[in-house]
Structures are given as structure tokens and as C-alpha cells.
Design a protein around this motif. Structure first.
Motif, PDB file in Angstrom:
ATOM      1  N   VAL A 212      28.946  55.892  88.559  1.00 53.62           N
ATOM      2  CA  VAL A 212      29.134  54.787  89.495  1.00 53.62           C
ATOM      3  C   VAL A 212      28.088  54.856  90.592  1.00 53.62           C
ATOM      4  CG1 VAL A 212      30.711  53.745  91.178  1.00 53.62           C
ATOM      5  CG2 VAL A 212      31.606  54.639  89.015  1.00 53.62           C
ATOM      6  N   GLY A 213      27.846  56.069  91.125  1.00 53.65           N
ATOM      7  CA  GLY A 213      26.858  56.235  92.188  1.00 53.65           C
ATOM      8  C   GLY A 213      25.448  55.912  91.725  1.00 53.65           C
ATOM      9  N   ASN A 214      25.080  56.333  90.532  1.00 54.96           N
ATOM     10  CA  ASN A 214      23.739  56.050  90.006  1.00 54.96           C
ATOM     11  C   ASN A 214      23.511  54.550  89.839  1.00 54.96           C
ATOM     12  OD1 ASN A 214      23.103  58.764  89.884  1.00 54.96           O
ATOM     13  ND2 ASN A 214      23.727  58.992  87.745  1.00 54.96           N
ATOM     14  N   ARG A 215      24.528  53.846  89.371  1.00 57.76           N
ATOM     15  CA  ARG A 215      24.374  52.407  89.187  1.00 57.76           C
ATOM     16  C   ARG A 215      24.256  51.705  90.536  1.00 57.76           C
ATOM     17  NH1 ARG A 215      28.653  51.529  86.842  1.00 57.76           N
ATOM     18  NH2 ARG A 215      29.794  50.545  88.542  1.00 57.76           N
ATOM     19  N   ALA A 216      25.019  52.193  91.535  1.00 51.33           N
ATOM     20  CA  ALA A 216      24.955  51.584  92.867  1.00 51.33           C
ATOM     21  C   ALA A 216      23.581  51.800  93.505  1.00 51.33           C
ATOM     22  CB  ALA A 216      26.052  52.175  93.752  1.00 51.33           C
ATOM     23  N   ARG A 218      20.749  51.994  92.026  1.00 54.27           N
ATOM     24  CA  ARG A 218      19.743  51.173  91.355  1.00 54.27           C
ATOM     25  C   ARG A 218      19.879  49.694  91.691  1.00 54.27           C
ATOM     26  NH1 ARG A 218      19.286  52.515  85.131  1.00 54.27           N
ATOM     27  NH2 ARG A 218      17.422  51.212  85.463  1.00 54.27           N
ATOM     28  N   GLY A 219      20.940  49.324  92.377  1.00 55.55           N
ATOM     29  CA  GLY A 219      21.109  47.945  92.788  1.00 55.55           C
ATOM     30  C   GLY A 219      21.304  47.022  91.600  1.00 55.55           C
ATOM     31  N   SER A 220      20.585  45.898  91.615  1.00 55.76           N
ATOM     32  CA  SER A 220      20.731  44.904  90.549  1.00 55.76           C
ATOM     33  C   SER A 220      20.238  45.429  89.211  1.00 55.76           C
ATOM     34  CB  SER A 220      19.959  43.632  90.909  1.00 55.76           C
ATOM     35  OG  SER A 220      18.573  43.918  91.073  1.00 55.76           O
ATOM     36  N   ARG A 221      19.365  46.434  89.231  1.00 59.44           N
ATOM     37  CA  ARG A 221      18.865  47.007  87.973  1.00 59.44           C
ATOM     38  C   ARG A 221      19.896  47.917  87.297  1.00 59.44           C
ATOM     39  NH1 ARG A 221      13.542  49.995  89.595  1.00 59.44           N
ATOM     40  NH2 ARG A 221      14.998  50.687  91.213  1.00 59.44           N
ATOM     41  N   GLY A 222      20.927  48.289  88.050  1.00 61.23           N
ATOM     42  CA  GLY A 222      21.948  49.170  87.498  1.00 61.23           C
ATOM     43  C   GLY A 222      22.875  48.498  86.509  1.00 61.23           C
ATOM     44  N   GLY A 223      22.868  47.164  86.513  1.00 58.35           N
ATOM     45  CA  GLY A 223      23.723  46.437  85.590  1.00 58.35           C
ATOM     46  C   GLY A 223      25.163  46.345  86.074  1.00 58.35           C
TER      47      GLY A 223
END
Length: 276
Positions: A212-216, A218-223
Motif C-alpha cells: 500500500v505504501g509503495n503504491r501511494a 508512486r502516485g498516479s503511476r502506482g495504479g
């Protein structure tokens, strides 16, 4: 009727599935032998300590090893699953999980044949094994794999899922695809979600905090986060109850068998009695 022995209905079901032989001396009664094997693993005792009413302990051990080697217990489990599926009694909301089993010191020391692993792992607590299991919506085992206790859950996910194979009583291919899969955070990986998506299998698996933290970050690139239904996830407790029932067998709660094949056969036998 003694406790833990096969009922008349259970015996009528498994009797046609046992291998037959017409050569040599007359065999000891298969029902007595099977009841003795069940008693041994329910009580968790050594083969030599099985009561004499079940016959010679050496004959019991030989019969068990023979049935384990030729896949008799696996065929009986599949037959029980097929009967339940024909009656519409299989819940295809499948839950997958694993459970650690402490291995007794007698489980060590088996001779290695080729590259076959004894499915023992070493940790701070000593030798352990792990049962990886998929159960149906009613908490009955569909497929299982035994590995060393230090094996990561996600590495065995596809092995367990591909072991699900419920034959049809009539024509048609065995059913191998669940209607829905539930797993805990240990199964939250891109590879597992991709494997399920390619097979069009809906799933409910929560994300780990680091994902969850990694996706956050990366912003919009996190999917977008994967879909997660809290109400469906609450039904995952059936796999915990399944392990609780299996571990009522003392010979399964603690592993005494030297070979992985024998221990897996014991777990398969216990699983069979949950369906029969």
C-alpha cells in the motif's frame, strides 16, 4: 462401535476403492487394517503401540506404506469429493492457507532417495513441516501439499491450486477451477494476482502495508488498489477451522513420520474422513 473407527456407511464407500490382490496368502481384513491405521494417527502413538485387536503392527505399517505409495488415499479423497460435488454439496468459495507442524525427533534421519525432499525445515524451535491447504466453503480439504516449515506460503500457492481436481461421477472433465479464492496477506503478490486473473478466478486477498505504501509513493503511476470485499473475507475462517479439525489427530498435530509421502498420506486420510 469404537470411537474413531469407520462406520458401516463409511466402509461401504471406501471398500470398492481399496486395491485387491488374488495372489499369495489370504489378506488380513482391510476394514480392520484401515481402522487400525486411523487409530494410530488419531492417538499419535508408535506403530508398535497400536492395540492387538487391529492385528500385527508390522502388517499395519506395511499396508499403510503400500496404500500411501500407490495413491490409494488420494483416490479415496477424490472419490469422496466427486460424490459431494454430484450432490451439489461442494462450496466453491475456496480458502487457502498454511499451518506449521512441529516435527518430532523421530521424523529426522530418513534416507534420501534421489532428490526427494523429506519436507522438513529447521527453525529456532527445531524441525518443522508446513501443510499448505485449500478448502471448500464448508471447511473440507480440497487439496494439500506438505513442505518444510521454512517454506514461504506464496511459493506454494499455484501448486496447491493446481492440485484441486474433483472428478465427475458421469462424463466430463474434473473440476479444477474455484468460483472464488480467499487468501490472507501472505498471498498478496503480483504473480499470484496475475495467475488468478489469467484464469478468470475472482479473488479476495488483502494487500500488505508495504505494498500500500509503495503504491501511494508512486502516485498516479502506482495504479488502483485491487478490489477487496470485507464481507467475503470474513468467510476465510473456514480454513482455520479446517486446520483445527485436522490437528485433533495427534499424529498430524505433531509429525512423527520420516518421509513426506507418509505424512501427506496421513493428512489425506484425515481429510477423507471429513468428507465421508
Amino acid at each position: 462401535m469404537r470411537r474413531h473407527e469407520l462406520t458401516d456407511a463409511g466402509w461401504d464407500f471406501v471398500r470398492p476403492l481399496l486395491p485387491r490382490t488374488s495372489m499369495g496368502r489370504p489378506r488380513l481384513d482391510d476394514r480392520t487394517m484401515l481402522n487400525g491405521i486411523v487409530w494410530k494417527f488419531r492417538a499419535g502413538v508408535a506403530w508398535r503401540d497400536v492395540p492387538e485387536r487391529y492385528g500385527s503392527w508390522a502388517s499395519l505399517h506395511t499396508r499403510f506404506r503400500r496404500w500411501a505409495a500407490d495413491g490409494t488415499f488420494g483416490r479415496m479423497l477424490q472419490a469422496a469429493q466427486a460424490r459431494a460435488d454430484a450432490a451439489g454439496d461442494v462450496g466453491w468459495l475456496v480458502s487457502v492457507d498454511s499451518s506449521i507442524v512441529r516435527a518430532h525427533q523421530h521424523a529426522a534421519g530418513a534416507r534420501k532417495k534421489g532428490r526427494r525432499s523429506p519436507a522438513l525445515g529447521r527453525s529456532r524451535g527445531g524441525l518443522t513441516s508446513k501443510i499448505h491447504l485449500a478448502c471448500d466453503g464448508l471447511g473440507r480439504p480440497l487439496a494439500l501439499v506438505v513442505t518444510g516449515g521454512n517454506t514461504n506460503d506464496c511459493t506454494q500457492f499455484t501448486t496447491v491450486m493446481e492440485a484441486i481436481r474433483v472428478p465427475r461421477l458421469g462424463p466430463g472433465r474434473p473440476r479444477v477451477r474455484p468460483g472464488h479464492v480467499i487468501g490472507d496477506k501472505g498471498y498478496s503478490s503480483k504473480a499470484i494476482r496475475t495467475w488468478l486473473r489469467r484464469r478468470s478466478i475472482p479473488h479476495t486477498i488483502p494487500e500488505r502495508a508495504d505494498q500500500v505504501g509503495n503504491r501511494a509513493r508512486r502516485g498516479s503511476r502506482g495504479g488502483r488498489p485491487p478490489a477487496f470485499d470485507k464481507q467475503v473475507y470474513k468467510r476465510r475462517n473456514v480454513v482455520e477451522r479446517c486446520f483445527n479439525r485436522l490437528k485433533q489427530w495427534r499424529g498430524i498435530a505433531t509429525r512423527y513420520d520420516k518421509t513426506a509421502a507418509s505424512y501427506q498420506a496421513a493428512v489425506t486420510l484425515a481429510s477423507l474422513l471429513m468428507w465421508a
